[in-house]
Design an enzyme around this catalytic site. Structure first.
Site, short mmCIF file in Angstrom:
data_model
loop_
_atom_site.label_atom_id
_atom_site.label_comp_id
_atom_site.label_asym_id
_atom_site.label_seq_id
_atom_site.Cartn_x
_atom_site.Cartn_y
_atom_site.Cartn_z
NE ARG A 1 4.73 -7.99 2.78
CZ ARG A 1 4.47 -7.06 2.54
NH1 ARG A 1 5.20 -6.25 1.71
NH2 ARG A 1 3.72 -6.11 3.21
CE LYS B 1 2.95 1.03 -10.03
NZ LYS B 1 1.68 0.91 -9.18
CE LYS C 1 4.77 -6.10 7.66
NZ LYS C 1 3.64 -7.01 7.71
CG ASP D 1 8.69 -1.67 -2.43
OD1 ASP D 1 8.80 -0.45 -2.20
OD2 ASP D 1 7.65 -2.31 -1.81
CG PHE E 1 -1.48 -2.95 -7.32
CD1 PHE E 1 -1.15 -1.94 -6.45
CD2 PHE E 1 -1.58 -4.48 -6.92
CE1 PHE E 1 -0.85 -2.20 -5.18
CE2 PHE E 1 -1.04 -4.50 -5.44
CZ PHE E 1 -0.80 -3.41 -4.72
CB VAL E 2 3.48 -4.95 -9.89
CG1 VAL E 2 3.32 -4.70 -11.26
CG2 VAL E 2 4.44 -4.10 -9.12
CG ASP F 1 2.98 4.64 -6.86
OD1 ASP F 1 3.02 4.69 -7.94
OD2 ASP F 1 2.02 4.74 -5.79
CG ASP G 1 1.62 -5.84 0.67
OD1 ASP G 1 2.26 -4.64 0.05
OD2 ASP G 1 0.78 -5.84 1.39
P1 5GP Z 1 4.81 6.28 -2.70
O1 5GP Z 1 6.09 6.47 -3.63
O2 5GP Z 1 3.71 6.81 -3.53
O3 5GP Z 1 5.09 7.22 -1.36
O4 5GP Z 1 4.70 4.94 -1.99
C1 5GP Z 1 5.36 3.91 -2.50
C2 5GP Z 1 4.88 2.49 -1.77
O5 5GP Z 1 3.70 2.35 -2.30
C3 5GP Z 1 5.74 1.60 -2.17
O6 5GP Z 1 6.69 1.34 -1.08
C4 5GP Z 1 4.79 0.35 -1.96
O7 5GP Z 1 4.57 -0.20 -0.39
C5 5GP Z 1 3.40 0.80 -2.28
N1 5GP Z 1 3.17 0.72 -3.80
C6 5GP Z 1 3.23 1.63 -5.00
N2 5GP Z 1 2.91 1.15 -5.97
C7 5GP Z 1 2.54 -0.23 -5.66
C8 5GP Z 1 2.32 -1.31 -6.39
O8 5GP Z 1 2.20 -1.44 -7.72
N3 5GP Z 1 2.24 -2.62 -5.97
C9 5GP Z 1 2.39 -2.72 -4.47
N4 5GP Z 1 2.29 -3.93 -3.99
N5 5GP Z 1 2.77 -1.74 -3.64
C10 5GP Z 1 2.75 -0.50 -4.41
MG MG Z 2 7.24 0.00 0.29
#
Ligand code: 5GP
Ligand code: MG
Length: 187
Positions: free
Chosen positions: A172, A138, A49, A107, A159-160, A110, A166
């Site tokens: 959100r 990140k 979302k 969004d 963590f933002v 990570d 969220d």
């Molecule tokens: P990855 O790149 O690790 O597979 O996952 C990315 C997802 O992890 C993003 O779409 C988000 O939902 C969540 N995520 C990663 N870092 C953050 C953060 O700092 N804050 C929030 N709210 N969600 C995060």
């Molecule tokens: Mg996401």
């Protein structure tokens, strides 16, 4: 400027509303330039979302022909496809991806696990092209290399929340990106 007295769980604003809007407009310009002479229309695929606020703002500045669709990464449920430890709920309504240039809208990038899975899936469905647009990056946390075509802002490993992102489905709606007070998740 945001009045943080209204948001006691936020310890500091990392990216202001004004900076977000400038970033959105800059990315939209890059997207418009990239697809200006494209033979096929753009399909913006938002990852639910977290991307909804960014997507809603971004699409209002897109001037090339486009439509939208959504996918969701989830850890359980029916109608899923897996790669590594990521499961995707295949919520795409669009069935003829060959007819589109696909732009995934996320969004935050990570570890890269979710996006690498989603990009692989969309390419396997024969889209004309698949590109990635992420509002936040990140880089310190990356585990899987994922090329970014349109990048908003690179942030440190904190963590933002806000602007779609969220914590436990909260925050959100904040118009800025903020850092959550650790007391919220330590209590
Ligand atoms: P990855 O790149 O690790 O597979 O996952 C990315 C997802 O992890 C993003 O779409 C988000 O939902 C969540 N995520 C990663 N870092 C953050 C953060 O700092 N804050 C929030 N709210 N969600 C995060
Ligand atoms: Mg996401």
């Amino acid at each position: 400027m945001a009045d943080l007295h209204q948001f006691p769980d936020i310890s500091r604003v990392l990216i202001s509303e004004e900076q977000l809007q400038q970033t959105v407009q800059r990315i939209a310009q890059e997207i418009n330039d990239t697809y200006a002479d494209a033979k096929k229309p753009l399909l913006m695929v938002g990852i639910l979302k977290g991307s909804v606020v960014f997507m809603a703002d971004l699409m209002r500045y897109i001037t090339v022909p486009m439509s939208i669709d959504f996918m969701q990464a989830s850890s359980y449920g029916s109608n899923t496809v897996s790669c590594g430890n990521v499961n995707l709920r295949l919520d795409l309504k669009c069935t003829n991806l060959q007819a589109f240039n696909v732009l995934v809208v996320e969004d935050i990038l990570d570890s890269g696990n979710t996006l690498s899975c989603i990009l692989k899936y969309l390419k396997s469905k024969g889209a004309q092209s698949v590109r990635l647009c992420t509002l936040l990056n990140k880089p310190d946390r990356r585990k899987v290399d994922v090329p970014i075509d349109f990048e908003g802002i690179s942030i440190p490993d904190e963590f933002v929340v806000g602007y779609g992102l969220d914590y436990n489905e909260q925050y959100r709606q904040l118009p800025f990106i903020g850092i959550l007070d650790p007391r919220v998740y330590n209590s």
